[in-house]
Write a protein that holds these residues in place. Structure first.
Motif, short mmCIF file in Angstrom:
data_model
loop_
_atom_site.label_atom_id
_atom_site.label_comp_id
_atom_site.label_asym_id
_atom_site.label_seq_id
_atom_site.Cartn_x
_atom_site.Cartn_y
_atom_site.Cartn_z
N ARG A 1 5.09 21.50 0.99
CA ARG A 1 4.31 22.46 1.79
C ARG A 1 3.06 22.84 1.03
O ARG A 1 3.09 23.05 -0.19
N TYR A 2 1.94 22.85 1.74
CA TYR A 2 0.69 23.37 1.18
C TYR A 2 0.37 24.63 1.96
O TYR A 2 -0.07 24.54 3.11
N GLY A 3 0.63 25.79 1.39
CA GLY A 3 0.44 27.03 2.16
C GLY A 3 1.35 26.98 3.37
O GLY A 3 2.55 26.78 3.25
N LYS A 4 0.72 27.09 4.55
CA LYS A 4 1.54 27.08 5.77
C LYS A 4 1.73 25.66 6.31
O LYS A 4 2.46 25.44 7.27
N LYS A 5 1.01 24.72 5.72
CA LYS A 5 1.04 23.36 6.26
C LYS A 5 2.11 22.51 5.59
O LYS A 5 2.21 22.45 4.37
N PHE A 6 2.92 21.85 6.43
CA PHE A 6 3.97 20.98 5.90
C PHE A 6 3.46 19.54 5.86
O PHE A 6 3.08 18.98 6.89
N ALA A 7 3.48 18.94 4.66
CA ALA A 7 3.20 17.50 4.57
C ALA A 7 4.50 16.74 4.78
O ALA A 7 4.51 15.64 5.35
N LEU A 8 5.62 17.32 4.34
CA LEU A 8 6.95 16.76 4.59
C LEU A 8 7.86 17.90 5.02
O LEU A 8 7.82 18.99 4.42
N GLY B 1 3.30 5.38 10.35
CA GLY B 1 3.08 6.72 10.87
C GLY B 1 1.58 6.93 11.01
O GLY B 1 0.79 6.25 10.33
N ALA B 2 1.21 7.84 11.88
CA ALA B 2 -0.21 8.11 12.08
C ALA B 2 -0.81 8.71 10.79
O ALA B 2 -0.05 9.10 9.89
N ASN B 3 -2.12 8.79 10.73
CA ASN B 3 -2.77 9.45 9.59
C ASN B 3 -2.20 10.85 9.45
O ASN B 3 -2.04 11.57 10.44
N GLY B 4 -1.88 11.21 8.21
CA GLY B 4 -1.37 12.57 7.97
C GLY B 4 0.12 12.72 8.22
O GLY B 4 0.64 13.84 8.15
N ALA B 5 0.83 11.62 8.49
CA ALA B 5 2.28 11.71 8.77
C ALA B 5 3.08 12.09 7.53
O ALA B 5 4.22 12.53 7.64
N GLY B 6 2.50 11.88 6.36
CA GLY B 6 3.20 12.27 5.12
C GLY B 6 3.65 11.10 4.25
O GLY B 6 4.39 11.28 3.30
N LYS B 7 3.15 9.89 4.56
CA LYS B 7 3.61 8.70 3.84
C LYS B 7 3.21 8.76 2.35
O LYS B 7 4.04 8.56 1.47
N SER B 8 1.93 9.05 2.10
CA SER B 8 1.48 9.10 0.69
C SER B 8 2.13 10.26 -0.05
O SER B 8 2.44 10.15 -1.24
N SER B 9 2.34 11.37 0.68
CA SER B 9 3.02 12.52 0.05
C SER B 9 4.41 12.11 -0.40
O SER B 9 4.85 12.45 -1.50
N LEU B 10 5.10 11.36 0.47
CA LEU B 10 6.45 10.90 0.12
C LEU B 10 6.39 10.02 -1.12
O LEU B 10 7.20 10.18 -2.05
N ASP C 1 1.56 0.48 -0.87
CA ASP C 1 0.94 1.49 -0.01
C ASP C 1 -0.40 0.97 0.51
O ASP C 1 -1.39 0.95 -0.23
N GLU C 2 -0.41 0.50 1.73
CA GLU C 2 -1.59 -0.09 2.36
C GLU C 2 -2.30 -1.08 1.45
O GLU C 2 -3.50 -0.96 1.20
N PRO C 3 -1.57 -2.08 0.95
CA PRO C 3 -2.15 -2.97 -0.06
C PRO C 3 -3.23 -3.90 0.50
O PRO C 3 -4.00 -4.45 -0.27
N SER D 1 1.88 0.42 6.01
CA SER D 1 0.66 -0.16 6.57
C SER D 1 0.42 0.38 7.98
O SER D 1 1.35 0.78 8.67
N HIS D 2 -0.86 0.36 8.37
CA HIS D 2 -1.20 0.68 9.76
C HIS D 2 -1.34 -0.62 10.57
O HIS D 2 -1.62 -0.56 11.76
N GLN D 3 -1.20 -1.76 9.91
CA GLN D 3 -1.42 -3.06 10.56
C GLN D 3 -0.10 -3.58 11.12
O GLN D 3 0.72 -4.10 10.38
N1 LIG Z 1 -3.64 18.66 -1.53
C1 LIG Z 1 -3.41 18.94 -0.24
N2 LIG Z 1 -3.69 20.15 0.26
C2 LIG Z 1 -3.44 20.47 1.55
N3 LIG Z 1 -2.92 19.59 2.43
C3 LIG Z 1 -2.64 18.35 1.99
C4 LIG Z 1 -2.88 17.96 0.64
N4 LIG Z 1 -2.48 16.67 0.50
C5 LIG Z 1 -2.03 16.27 1.71
N5 LIG Z 1 -2.13 17.28 2.60
C6 LIG Z 1 -1.75 17.24 4.02
O1 LIG Z 1 -0.45 16.69 4.10
C7 LIG Z 1 -0.33 15.89 5.26
C8 LIG Z 1 0.22 14.53 4.89
O2 LIG Z 1 -0.77 13.81 4.16
P1 LIG Z 1 -0.51 12.34 3.61
O3 LIG Z 1 -1.70 11.94 2.81
O4 LIG Z 1 0.80 12.31 2.94
O5 LIG Z 1 -0.43 11.51 4.96
P2 LIG Z 1 -0.41 9.92 5.18
O6 LIG Z 1 0.69 9.64 6.13
O7 LIG Z 1 -0.36 9.22 3.87
O8 LIG Z 1 -1.80 9.68 5.89
P3 LIG Z 1 -2.77 8.39 5.89
O9 LIG Z 1 -2.11 7.36 6.78
O10 LIG Z 1 -4.01 8.94 6.51
O11 LIG Z 1 -2.96 7.94 4.48
C9 LIG Z 1 -1.71 15.84 5.90
O12 LIG Z 1 -1.74 16.72 6.99
C10 LIG Z 1 -2.64 16.31 4.81
O13 LIG Z 1 -3.74 17.03 5.33
#
Ligand SMILES: Nc1ncnc2c1ncn2[C@@H]1O[C@H](COP(=O)(O)OP(=O)(O)OP(=O)(O)O)[C@@H](O)[C@H]1O
Length: 335
Positions: A33-40, A57-66, A175-177, A208-210
């Motif tokens: 969680r970043y503040g109120k926003k959930f990445a996972l 997953g779409a952009n921002g789905a949380g893949k890189s966070s995972l 990760d998106e190689p 990947s998005h492909q």
């Molecule tokens: N340092 C941060 N501060 C605030 N929010 C963040 C931070 N890092 C990631 N997020 C948020 O966490 C969510 C998940 O991001 P993440 O990069 O994991 O997505 P992703 O699935 O890898 O996206 P993409 O396909 O675009 O690479 C997004 O909504 C992003 O805005």
């Protein structure tokens, strides 16, 4: 120029243990969680060993966070994550040596020759397998005497993959190689991935998005959305959940686009294409109840199925169907 100091990982040579684990990756109510926003958000994911697992997953789905949490680069704000049976918050260098990671950056020291980078890596990893390195790098037109800065992006990707596999990891995260690679380099990369998975017991997580890459490589499809797991099965099983219905409406669709399970509606050559989730043959009758003159089922590939699924909660591209199109004068107006 001084040579960077190398730290040899005293890694005991041991047989792969991941094959004995029920899961190579296991998360339980994982939260970031970043503040109120959930990445996972309450992510409970179990990935068994072996094969190629695609993470989409779409952009921002949380893949890189995972990935950041799994690789121990970031601590979760809640829940648990284990990789190769080890808690991700306390990975040591032995654990890390069992995991390979390649992302889209393919960053390597630009001034060094390929052979020097390889030599450095060989010294770092006692399990290094030069035969594996050569077989994978052989998919790319790389000269060992070339400097890294002289390689194309695709060739750098190939060197990175070959080095990652030569370390004999039990788990390789990609990760998106292929981001930014042309079709030729992409094909070489995919062939190298397939060849390397056949030659080793390595489990691969491929993000990947492909979709054409996923279709070619993946044995297992994992779909994430807004930090949550929303689907996991073989790509074929996913495609079985999604079907295409083509219908001819002489007048309005009378709200057919709001029938249960509709993911996407497009108007192509005067016909309405409905991509639907978890619907059987009865869906044709529902369309006819809504005024369709006839309706029939068509084929849908993984690309179309996943894209319709991921965009289902976004604005539907509703066709302007106020005008009757009996003679198909509006043909060819695919949106
Ligand atoms: N340092 C941060 N501060 C605030 N929010 C963040 C931070 N890092 C990631 N997020 C948020 O966490 C969510 C998940 O991001 P993440 O990069 O994991 O997505 P992703 O699935 O890898 O996206 P993409 O396909 O675009 O690479 C997004 O909504 C992003 O805005």
């Amino acid at each position: 120029m001084s040579t960077p100091e190398l730290k040899v990982i005293e890694q005991p040579v041991r047989p792969s243990t991941s094959q004995n684990l029920p899961y190579v990756i296991e998360t339980e109510n994982l939260e970031l969680r970043y503040g109120k926003k959930f990445a996972l958000k309450s992510l409970s994911l179990k990935i068994p060993p072996g094969r190629i697992h695609a993470l989409v997953g779409a952009n921002g789905a949380g893949k890189s966070s995972l990935f950041r949490i799994l690789l121990g680069f970031q601590s979760p704000t809640g829940g648990e994550a284990r990789i190769l049976g080890r808690d991700c918050v306390s990975l040591n260098e032995h654990d890390r040596a069992r995991i390979g990671f390649v992302n889209e950056e393919h960053s390597l020291p630009a001034w060094l020759r390929v052979e020097d980078v390889v030599k450095m890596q060989r010294n770092l990893y006692p399990q290094w397998d030069q035969k594996v390195y050569r077989s994978i790098v052989g998919h790319f037109n790389v000269g060992e005497e070339q400097r890294i800065r002289e390689l194309s992006r695709g060739e750098r990707a190939g060197v990175n993959l070959a080095m990652a596999m030569a370390q004999k990891p039990e788990l390789l995260i990609l990760d998106e190689p292929t981001l930014g690679l042309d079709v030729v380099a992409k094909r070489a990369f995919l062939e190298a991935v397939l060849a390397s998975v056949e030659a080793t017991n390595c489990t691969i997580i491929y993000c990947s998005h492909q979709m054409e890459e996923i279709e070619r490589l993946a044995d297992n499809l994992i779909v994430m959305e807004l930090g949550e797991l929303v689907h996991m099965s073989s790509p074929d099983e996913f495609c079985e959940r999604v079907s295409l219905w083509v219908a001819e409406f002489p007048f309005q669709t009378s709200g057919a686009e709001f029938l249960p399970g509709v993911l996407q509606v497009e108007r192509i050559d005067g016909l309405f294409h409905f991509i639907v989730l978890d619907q059987d043959e009865n869906f044709g009758e529902l369309l006819e109840d809504k005024g369709a003159r006839c309706a029939w089922q068509g084929a849908v590939d993984l690309d179309r199925a996943v894209n319709a699924f991921l965009t289902r909660n976004h604005a539907r591209p509703l066709p302007d169907n106020a005008e009757p199109d009996i003679a198909g004068e509006n043909g060819g107006d695919a949106q």
